[in-house]
Design a protein around this motif. Sequence first.
Motif, mmCIF file in Angstrom:
data_model
loop_
_atom_site.group_PDB
_atom_site.id
_atom_site.type_symbol
_atom_site.label_atom_id
_atom_site.label_comp_id
_atom_site.label_asym_id
_atom_site.label_seq_id
_atom_site.Cartn_x
_atom_site.Cartn_y
_atom_site.Cartn_z
ATOM 1 N N VAL A 59 0.839 -1.199 0.000
ATOM 2 C CA VAL A 59 0.000 0.000 0.000
ATOM 3 C C VAL A 59 0.877 1.253 0.000
ATOM 4 O O VAL A 59 0.629 2.207 -0.747
ATOM 5 N N ALA A 60 1.936 1.257 0.815
ATOM 6 C CA ALA A 60 2.841 2.416 0.863
ATOM 7 C C ALA A 60 3.533 2.616 -0.473
ATOM 8 O O ALA A 60 3.683 3.754 -0.941
ATOM 9 N N GLY A 61 3.950 1.526 -1.106
ATOM 10 C CA GLY A 61 4.581 1.627 -2.424
ATOM 11 C C GLY A 61 3.639 2.180 -3.467
ATOM 12 O O GLY A 61 4.028 3.008 -4.304
ATOM 13 N N LEU A 62 2.394 1.750 -3.433
ATOM 14 C CA LEU A 62 1.407 2.258 -4.388
ATOM 15 C C LEU A 62 1.139 3.740 -4.157
ATOM 16 O O LEU A 62 1.072 4.524 -5.106
ATOM 17 N N MET A 63 1.038 4.141 -2.884
ATOM 18 C CA MET A 63 0.825 5.561 -2.592
ATOM 19 C C MET A 63 2.013 6.392 -3.067
ATOM 20 O O MET A 63 1.835 7.467 -3.643
ATOM 21 N N ALA A 64 3.218 5.901 -2.842
ATOM 22 C CA ALA A 64 4.407 6.633 -3.285
ATOM 23 C C ALA A 64 4.443 6.739 -4.801
ATOM 24 O O ALA A 64 4.789 7.788 -5.346
ATOM 25 N N ARG A 65 4.065 5.679 -5.482
ATOM 26 C CA ARG A 65 4.066 5.703 -6.945
ATOM 27 C C ARG A 65 3.055 6.712 -7.481
ATOM 28 O O ARG A 65 3.336 7.482 -8.394
ATOM 29 N N VAL A 66 1.844 6.707 -6.911
ATOM 30 C CA VAL A 66 0.817 7.645 -7.359
ATOM 31 C C VAL A 66 1.245 9.079 -7.055
ATOM 32 O O VAL A 66 1.016 9.989 -7.853
ATOM 33 N N LEU A 67 1.893 9.279 -5.927
ATOM 34 C CA LEU A 67 2.319 10.621 -5.549
ATOM 35 C C LEU A 67 3.481 11.115 -6.403
ATOM 36 O O LEU A 67 3.478 12.238 -6.893
ATOM 37 N N LEU A 68 4.485 10.260 -6.610
ATOM 38 C CA LEU A 68 5.716 10.695 -7.281
ATOM 39 C C LEU A 68 5.737 10.447 -8.779
ATOM 40 O O LEU A 68 6.364 11.202 -9.526
ATOM 41 N N MET A 69 5.091 9.382 -9.248
ATOM 42 C CA MET A 69 5.112 9.041 -10.681
ATOM 43 C C MET A 69 3.703 8.734 -11.170
ATOM 44 O O MET A 69 3.395 7.598 -11.538
ATOM 45 N N PRO A 70 2.827 9.731 -11.164
ATOM 46 C CA PRO A 70 1.435 9.463 -11.523
ATOM 47 C C PRO A 70 1.289 9.190 -13.017
ATOM 48 O O PRO A 70 2.117 9.576 -13.827
ATOM 49 N N GLY A 71 0.209 8.537 -13.337
ATOM 50 C CA GLY A 71 -0.114 8.295 -14.733
ATOM 51 C C GLY A 71 -1.525 8.755 -15.001
ATOM 52 O O GLY A 71 -2.348 8.888 -14.106
ATOM 53 N N ASP A 106 -1.669 12.990 -13.348
ATOM 54 C CA ASP A 106 -0.478 13.750 -13.724
ATOM 55 C C ASP A 106 -0.808 15.216 -14.023
ATOM 56 O O ASP A 106 0.079 16.060 -14.036
ATOM 57 N N LEU A 107 -2.071 15.530 -14.249
ATOM 58 C CA LEU A 107 -2.465 16.906 -14.560
ATOM 59 C C LEU A 107 -2.442 17.806 -13.329
ATOM 60 O O LEU A 107 -2.424 19.023 -13.450
ATOM 61 N N VAL A 108 -2.447 17.213 -12.146
ATOM 62 C CA VAL A 108 -2.407 17.982 -10.898
ATOM 63 C C VAL A 108 -0.955 18.078 -10.446
ATOM 64 O O VAL A 108 -0.216 17.095 -10.490
ATOM 65 N N SER A 109 -0.547 19.255 -10.006
ATOM 66 C CA SER A 109 0.856 19.456 -9.636
ATOM 67 C C SER A 109 1.248 18.610 -8.430
ATOM 68 O O SER A 109 0.412 18.203 -7.625
ATOM 69 N N MET A 110 2.538 18.388 -8.301
ATOM 70 C CA MET A 110 3.086 17.591 -7.206
ATOM 71 C C MET A 110 2.706 18.184 -5.847
ATOM 72 O O MET A 110 2.391 17.475 -4.904
ATOM 73 N N GLY A 111 2.716 19.488 -5.734
ATOM 74 C CA GLY A 111 2.378 20.145 -4.478
ATOM 75 C C GLY A 111 0.954 19.849 -4.040
ATOM 76 O O GLY A 111 0.700 19.569 -2.861
ATOM 77 N N TRP A 112 0.016 19.905 -4.972
ATOM 78 C CA TRP A 112 -1.376 19.611 -4.634
ATOM 79 C C TRP A 112 -1.585 18.130 -4.341
ATOM 80 O O TRP A 112 -2.383 17.768 -3.472
ATOM 81 N N ARG A 113 -0.886 17.261 -5.057
ATOM 82 C CA ARG A 113 -0.974 15.819 -4.751
ATOM 83 C C ARG A 113 -0.434 15.553 -3.357
ATOM 84 O O ARG A 113 -1.016 14.780 -2.586
ATOM 85 N N ALA A 114 0.668 16.212 -3.006
ATOM 86 C CA ALA A 114 1.251 16.041 -1.668
ATOM 87 C C ALA A 114 0.306 16.584 -0.607
ATOM 88 O O ALA A 114 0.164 15.991 0.478
ATOM 89 N N ALA A 115 -0.375 17.699 -0.888
ATOM 90 C CA ALA A 115 -1.330 18.261 0.073
ATOM 91 C C ALA A 115 -2.481 17.279 0.322
ATOM 92 O O ALA A 115 -2.882 17.064 1.472
#
Length: 110
Positions: free
Chosen positions: A50-62, A66-75
Amino acid sequence: MTDDPALWSAIVIGALGTFVWRFLGVTIASRVRADSPLFVWIGCVAYAMVAGLMARVLLMPGGDIDLVSMGWRAAAFLVGFVTWFLTRKSVPLGLLGGVGAYAGIVAAGL
C-alpha cells in the motif's frame, strides 16, 4: 441480456477465482494465530505494498492524476495521512480524507 459465451465464461471464471480464495480463507482462518510470525510478515508485506502504491501515485502518476501538480498531490496525501492519524489509524477514513481532498482540488481546478 447478452448471449455471448465468452462474457459468461469470463464472469464464471472470475467468480470462481474470487470465491475459491475466500473459501480457503474462511476454512483456514480458525487455524491461524493472528500473532504468528507468518501472519505478522503478511501484514507487513500488505502495508508495504500500500505504501509503495501511494508513493508511486504521488511521485510518478499516470493518466489524469499527472495533470495535478506535485504540491497539490502532496497536500491531498497529507490530508489523508492526518485524517488517518486523527481517526485512530482508520484506513477507510484516511482514504476518504485523502481522496476527498484530491477531488476538491480537482473540482477547484487547481
